[in-house]
Design an enzyme around this catalytic site. Structure first.
Site, mmCIF file in Angstrom:
data_model
loop_
_atom_site.group_PDB
_atom_site.id
_atom_site.type_symbol
_atom_site.label_atom_id
_atom_site.label_comp_id
_atom_site.label_asym_id
_atom_site.label_seq_id
_atom_site.Cartn_x
_atom_site.Cartn_y
_atom_site.Cartn_z
ATOM 1 N N GLY A 16 50.056 9.697 43.797
ATOM 2 C CA GLY A 16 49.248 9.167 44.896
ATOM 3 C C GLY A 16 49.195 10.080 46.098
ATOM 4 N N ASP A 17 50.303 10.733 46.406
ATOM 5 C CA ASP A 17 50.359 11.682 47.516
ATOM 6 C C ASP A 17 49.328 12.786 47.307
ATOM 7 O OD1 ASP A 17 51.490 13.109 49.820
ATOM 8 O OD2 ASP A 17 52.380 14.444 48.335
ATOM 9 N N ALA A 18 49.302 13.338 46.109
ATOM 10 C CA ALA A 18 48.372 14.436 45.801
ATOM 11 C C ALA A 18 46.920 13.965 45.815
ATOM 12 C CB ALA A 18 48.721 15.039 44.442
#
Length: 132
Positions: A16-18
């Protein structure tokens, strides 16, 4: 396809961060900005732990999430992490991890329309905050 509902909250947050970062970078470049230092500074308004936690709290307060999405958020928020953000307290960091976990879950389960709906809402919300 794998059952992503069983995936560890931190693994979901890793993805999700990416994914969230890519959407934000695409958006910022689409505004016509090309200087890397300026882009980085602008991106922090969207991708910092503080920003993500604030956005997540607004989503929860606005009852924007489905029951399943809240479960995925909580999975990331409650995951035991041994690292913490340099510029955020533990609670803020955990809420931000939950935000990233939700983004990762939506991406991995190929719920692109919903993912983009939430990210576009986040972009709009940050824009409104920056105008004040």
């Amino acid at each position: 396809m794998r059952d992503y509902k069983q995936l560890n909250g931190l693994a979901l947050a890793y993805v999700g961060d990416a994914i969230y970062e890519i959407y934000i970078r695409d958006y910022l470049v689409s505004l016509g900005q090309t200087k890397p230092n300026v882009l980085h500074r602008m991106a922090t308004h969207y991708v910092s732990a503080k920003a993500q936690a604030s956005l997540m709290q607004a989503m929860l307060a606005g009852e924007m999430l489905t029951e399943e999405e809240e479960v995925m958020y909580k999975r990331g928020r409650n995951a035991k992490s041994h690292t913490f953000a340099k510029n955020a307290d533990v609670t803020t960091y955990r809420v931000a991890t939950g935000f990233e976990s939700l983004m990762g879950y939506l991406h991995l389960t190929q719920q692109k329309e919903r993912l983009e709906e939430l990210i576009n809402w986040c972009i709009k919300k940050v824009g409104e905050t920056n105008e004040k």
